[in-house]
Design a protein around this motif. Structure first.
Motif, PDB file in Angstrom:
ATOM      1  N   LEU A 193     -25.931   8.007 -87.465  1.00  0.00           N
ATOM      2  CA  LEU A 193     -25.916   6.544 -87.370  1.00  0.00           C
ATOM      3  C   LEU A 193     -27.305   6.008 -87.021  1.00  0.00           C
ATOM      4  CD1 LEU A 193     -22.513   6.013 -85.528  1.00  0.00           C
ATOM      5  CD2 LEU A 193     -23.045   5.452 -87.907  1.00  0.00           C
ATOM      6  N   ALA A 194     -28.032   6.748 -86.174  1.00  0.00           N
ATOM      7  CA  ALA A 194     -29.410   6.356 -85.864  1.00  0.00           C
ATOM      8  C   ALA A 194     -30.263   6.365 -87.123  1.00  0.00           C
ATOM      9  CB  ALA A 194     -30.000   7.305 -84.818  1.00  0.00           C
ATOM     10  N   GLN A 195     -30.076   7.388 -87.960  1.00  0.00           N
ATOM     11  CA  GLN A 195     -30.830   7.474 -89.210  1.00  0.00           C
ATOM     12  C   GLN A 195     -30.480   6.331 -90.153  1.00  0.00           C
ATOM     13  OE1 GLN A 195     -29.656  10.658 -91.781  1.00  0.00           O
ATOM     14  NE2 GLN A 195     -31.514  10.559 -93.031  1.00  0.00           N
ATOM     15  N   VAL A 196     -29.192   6.034 -90.291  1.00  0.00           N
ATOM     16  CA  VAL A 196     -28.756   4.984 -91.213  1.00  0.00           C
ATOM     17  C   VAL A 196     -29.321   3.620 -90.794  1.00  0.00           C
ATOM     18  CG1 VAL A 196     -26.748   3.691 -92.027  1.00  0.00           C
ATOM     19  CG2 VAL A 196     -26.681   6.189 -91.955  1.00  0.00           C
ATOM     20  N   ILE A 197     -29.204   3.297 -89.507  1.00  0.00           N
ATOM     21  CA  ILE A 197     -29.690   1.998 -89.025  1.00  0.00           C
ATOM     22  C   ILE A 197     -31.204   1.880 -89.203  1.00  0.00           C
ATOM     23  CG2 ILE A 197     -29.978   0.579 -86.958  1.00  0.00           C
ATOM     24  CD1 ILE A 197     -27.290   1.635 -86.009  1.00  0.00           C
ATOM     25  N   ALA A 198     -31.928   2.953 -88.900  1.00  0.00           N
ATOM     26  CA  ALA A 198     -33.379   2.936 -89.067  1.00  0.00           C
ATOM     27  C   ALA A 198     -33.758   2.796 -90.546  1.00  0.00           C
ATOM     28  CB  ALA A 198     -33.994   4.201 -88.477  1.00  0.00           C
ATOM     29  N   LEU A 199     -32.988   3.443 -91.440  1.00  0.00           N
ATOM     30  CA  LEU A 199     -33.260   3.336 -92.876  1.00  0.00           C
ATOM     31  C   LEU A 199     -33.093   1.906 -93.381  1.00  0.00           C
ATOM     32  CD1 LEU A 199     -31.613   6.563 -94.356  1.00  0.00           C
ATOM     33  CD2 LEU A 199     -34.033   5.935 -94.482  1.00  0.00           C
ATOM     34  N   ARG A 220     -37.073  16.412 -76.498  1.00  0.00           N
ATOM     35  CA  ARG A 220     -36.848  15.827 -77.821  1.00  0.00           C
ATOM     36  C   ARG A 220     -36.330  14.394 -77.744  1.00  0.00           C
ATOM     37  NH1 ARG A 220     -33.696  20.893 -80.636  1.00  0.00           N
ATOM     38  NH2 ARG A 220     -35.431  21.709 -81.885  1.00  0.00           N
ATOM     39  N   LYS A 221     -35.350  14.153 -76.864  1.00  0.00           N
ATOM     40  CA  LYS A 221     -34.755  12.830 -76.792  1.00  0.00           C
ATOM     41  C   LYS A 221     -35.801  11.783 -76.410  1.00  0.00           C
ATOM     42  CE  LYS A 221     -30.686  12.293 -74.907  1.00  0.00           C
ATOM     43  NZ  LYS A 221     -29.580  12.093 -73.931  1.00  0.00           N
ATOM     44  N   LYS A 222     -36.621  12.091 -75.407  1.00  0.00           N
ATOM     45  CA  LYS A 222     -37.648  11.145 -74.968  1.00  0.00           C
ATOM     46  C   LYS A 222     -38.654  10.867 -76.082  1.00  0.00           C
ATOM     47  CE  LYS A 222     -37.395  12.147 -70.011  1.00  0.00           C
ATOM     48  NZ  LYS A 222     -38.142  12.651 -68.821  1.00  0.00           N
ATOM     49  N   VAL A 223     -39.003  11.916 -76.835  1.00  0.00           N
ATOM     50  CA  VAL A 223     -39.956  11.750 -77.935  1.00  0.00           C
ATOM     51  C   VAL A 223     -39.384  10.815 -78.999  1.00  0.00           C
ATOM     52  CG1 VAL A 223     -41.059  12.935 -79.876  1.00  0.00           C
ATOM     53  CG2 VAL A 223     -41.151  13.939 -77.592  1.00  0.00           C
ATOM     54  N   LEU A 224     -38.143  11.073 -79.423  1.00  0.00           N
ATOM     55  CA  LEU A 224     -37.529  10.265 -80.483  1.00  0.00           C
ATOM     56  C   LEU A 224     -37.351   8.812 -80.051  1.00  0.00           C
ATOM     57  CD1 LEU A 224     -34.830  12.789 -81.776  1.00  0.00           C
ATOM     58  CD2 LEU A 224     -36.980  12.166 -82.894  1.00  0.00           C
ATOM     59  N   VAL A 225     -36.893   8.597 -78.821  1.00  0.00           N
ATOM     60  CA  VAL A 225     -36.685   7.232 -78.325  1.00  0.00           C
ATOM     61  C   VAL A 225     -38.018   6.498 -78.205  1.00  0.00           C
ATOM     62  CG1 VAL A 225     -35.936   5.855 -76.346  1.00  0.00           C
ATOM     63  CG2 VAL A 225     -34.530   7.764 -77.150  1.00  0.00           C
ATOM     64  N   THR A 226     -39.032   7.173 -77.672  1.00  0.00           N
ATOM     65  CA  THR A 226     -40.351   6.550 -77.527  1.00  0.00           C
ATOM     66  C   THR A 226     -40.930   6.147 -78.881  1.00  0.00           C
ATOM     67  OG1 THR A 226     -40.816   7.828 -75.519  1.00  0.00           O
ATOM     68  CG2 THR A 226     -42.714   6.885 -76.675  1.00  0.00           C
ATOM     69  N   LEU A 227     -40.784   7.021 -79.877  1.00  0.00           N
ATOM     70  CA  LEU A 227     -41.313   6.708 -81.208  1.00  0.00           C
ATOM     71  C   LEU A 227     -40.557   5.556 -81.852  1.00  0.00           C
ATOM     72  CD1 LEU A 227     -41.932  10.353 -82.464  1.00  0.00           C
ATOM     73  CD2 LEU A 227     -43.670   8.647 -81.934  1.00  0.00           C
ATOM     74  N   ASP A 228     -39.236   5.478 -81.639  1.00  0.00           N
ATOM     75  CA  ASP A 228     -38.474   4.328 -82.136  1.00  0.00           C
ATOM     76  C   ASP A 228     -38.957   3.030 -81.489  1.00  0.00           C
ATOM     77  OD1 ASP A 228     -36.716   4.940 -84.186  1.00  0.00           O
ATOM     78  OD2 ASP A 228     -35.183   5.745 -82.838  1.00  0.00           O
ATOM     79  N   PHE A 250     -37.024  14.836 -85.765  1.00  0.00           N
ATOM     80  CA  PHE A 250     -35.616  14.553 -86.034  1.00  0.00           C
ATOM     81  C   PHE A 250     -35.021  15.624 -86.933  1.00  0.00           C
ATOM     82  CE2 PHE A 250     -32.181  12.570 -88.418  1.00  0.00           C
ATOM     83  CZ  PHE A 250     -31.485  11.869 -87.443  1.00  0.00           C
ATOM     84  N   GLN A 251     -35.745  15.996 -87.989  1.00  0.00           N
ATOM     85  CA  GLN A 251     -35.246  17.003 -88.930  1.00  0.00           C
ATOM     86  C   GLN A 251     -35.042  18.355 -88.254  1.00  0.00           C
ATOM     87  OE1 GLN A 251     -38.394  16.650 -91.844  1.00  0.00           O
ATOM     88  NE2 GLN A 251     -37.108  15.442 -93.232  1.00  0.00           N
ATOM     89  N   ARG A 269     -39.590  25.713 -85.872  1.00  0.00           N
ATOM     90  CA  ARG A 269     -38.988  24.844 -86.878  1.00  0.00           C
ATOM     91  C   ARG A 269     -39.669  23.484 -86.983  1.00  0.00           C
ATOM     92  NH1 ARG A 269     -33.161  25.783 -85.903  1.00  0.00           N
ATOM     93  NH2 ARG A 269     -33.397  27.784 -86.941  1.00  0.00           N
ATOM     94  N   THR A 270     -40.021  22.888 -85.836  1.00  0.00           N
ATOM     95  CA  THR A 270     -40.663  21.579 -85.879  1.00  0.00           C
ATOM     96  C   THR A 270     -42.003  21.661 -86.605  1.00  0.00           C
ATOM     97  OG1 THR A 270     -39.611  20.913 -83.802  1.00  0.00           O
ATOM     98  CG2 THR A 270     -41.527  19.649 -84.498  1.00  0.00           C
TER      99      THR A 270
END
Length: 430
Positions: free
Chosen positions: A15-21, A74-82, A119-120, A336-337
């Motif tokens: 859902l985060a991906q869809v809304i951002a898209l 990871r969570k802090k990184v993704l939220v900060t970038l958003d 994210f990936q 992986r990242t």
């Protein structure tokens, strides 16, 4: 395919991906209108430079940002970038100079270049089962295709009641919504890499990439995919409105048929990948793209264009969607990242080549005549992929690791002793 949405963490990430898209789709349209307001007849040039800045940010920033990001939660990184992306979009309605567009786009896309590989890389850890992960990849492809259809429709409806400046607010809300959904997840912690230092991590991702046959083949396939998609993105409006003398509505239908082909392929891919290996499927999809580009040389009507774009949409989805599976099977969680960042940068480098190449060929040879050289480029890339990605490298081989502790992650993933079998992986253990 939709069964995996019962998985709470993945459902919130999706859902985060869809809304951002959707937010990203709105900003694309709003930016086009803003460029026209500021540059008038030079708007296309402004957008072309903005697109080049986006690709340069992806290529240069993704590996560096990911090397830093993977050391952080990871969570802090993704939220900060958003939040950074939302804050940057918030400034766009107040732009008065063209250089300000370029600066803000660079900041926005740099944040996206760090966000996307991170994210990936989370998804394979959230969904360790290969079948579930395959379904997630198909859903992701489906979401991207739907965004290409829904965002223009939504923007058109909104523009009947608000000015285009307010579309940027929709982008801001999209990124904030994405951050809120990420906050509600419990993300697994990635195992820290033994390789330390930013430069060493960047090198690590590229080293694994170029020592893994399936990924070298993927790089060649990226070039073929970019050759076909660049023809669609750059030349659809020219073919429809200049060559066939039709309307903007007809242009929308052409893009829609490409998206429809991609969506239908995404729906069927999980079942196809259950029966056939990644190599066969991706090479098959790329073959469809090559045949489609050669067929474009004989393009004579709008109806034939619709059929051709539908065909290219199928080939595009089939050849690109399994990419995440290749990355997943080519690296452990700790690498992986870095590997997703390498793929992100290399694939966009291919688009940075093909976008201007298609534009130059179309302006000098003619739009229809541009199909042949792009088809030849895609064919060379496809043959290269077949040669460097030999099918035997994906056949599991039995081997042992006598120096590893019994509870090592590698044994957990692939078994011990005579049961220890997996396809080629290039890392510190092999």
């Amino acid at each position: 395919m939709f069964e995996i949405l019962k998985h709470r963490t993945y459902r919130h990430l999706f859902l985060a991906q869809v809304i951002a898209l959707i937010g990203t789709g709105l900003i694309t349209i709003a930016l086009s209108l803003l460029a026209y307001d500021l540059a008038k007849d030079k708007a296309a040039q402004v957008l072309g430079i903005a697109l080049a800045i986006k690709m340069i940010a992806y290529i240069m920033v993704a590996p560096v940002a990911s090397a830093y990001a993977e050391r952080l939660p990871r969570k802090k990184v993704l939220v900060t970038l958003d939040i950074i992306r939302a804050g940057t979009a918030l400034f766009l309605p107040f732009v008065t100079e063209i250089w300000q567009i370029y600066l803000l786009i660079f900041i926005l896309q740099s944040a996206s270049a760090a966000f996307t590989p991170t994210f990936q890389a989370v998804i394979p850890d959230v969904l360790p089962d290969e079948k579930e992960y395959t379904n997630a990849l198909s859903l992701s492809r489906l979401a991207s295709d739907l965004e290409n259809i829904i965002s223009p429709m939504l923007a058109g409806l909104l523009l009947t009641v608000i000015s285009y400046h307010n579309l940027f607010l929709g982008t801001v809300l999209g990124f904030i919504g994405s951050a809120l959904f990420v906050i509600t997840t419990q993300l697994p912690t990635a195992k820290p890499s033994k390789v330390t230092g930013v430069l060493a991590r960047i090198k690590q991702g590229a080293t694994i990439y170029f020592h893994t046959p399936r990924l070298k083949g993927l790089l060649a396939l990226n070039l073929a995919i970019a050759s076909a998609s660049a023809m669609v993105i750059v030349n659809t409006v020219v073919l429809v409105q200049s060559t066939f003398k039709l309307t903007e509505h007809a242009t929308t239908w052409a893009f829609g048929l490409f998206g429809l082909g991609s969506m239908l392929a995404a729906f069927t891919l999980p079942k196809v990948l259950d029966k056939f290996n990644d190599r066969l499927v991706m090479i098959g999809g790329t073959t469809v793209l090559v045949v489609g580009l050669f067929a474009g040389v004989f393009l004579t009507s709008y109806n034939w264009l619709l059929a051709l774009w539908f065909m290219l949409g199928i080939g595009y989805s089939v050849s690109q969607t399994p990419t995440g599976r290749l990355i997943r099977k080519s690296a452990s969680s700790e690498n992986r990242t870095a590997l997703f960042a390498a793929q992100f940068a290399f694939s966009h480098a291919c688009w940075l080549i093909t976008y201007p190449l298609v534009g130059w060929l179309s302006s000098h040879l003619g739009t229809i005549n541009a199909f042949l050289p792009m088809a030849m480029l895609a064919l060379i890339a496809l043959v290269t992929a077949i040669v460097v990605w030999k099918k035997e490298t994906d056949i599991p081989h039995t081997h042992s690791h006598d120096d590893l502790p019994a509870d090592h992650e590698h044994f957990t993933n692939f078994g011990k002793g005579n049961n220890h079998r997996h396809a080629f992986i290039y890392d510190g253990l092999h």
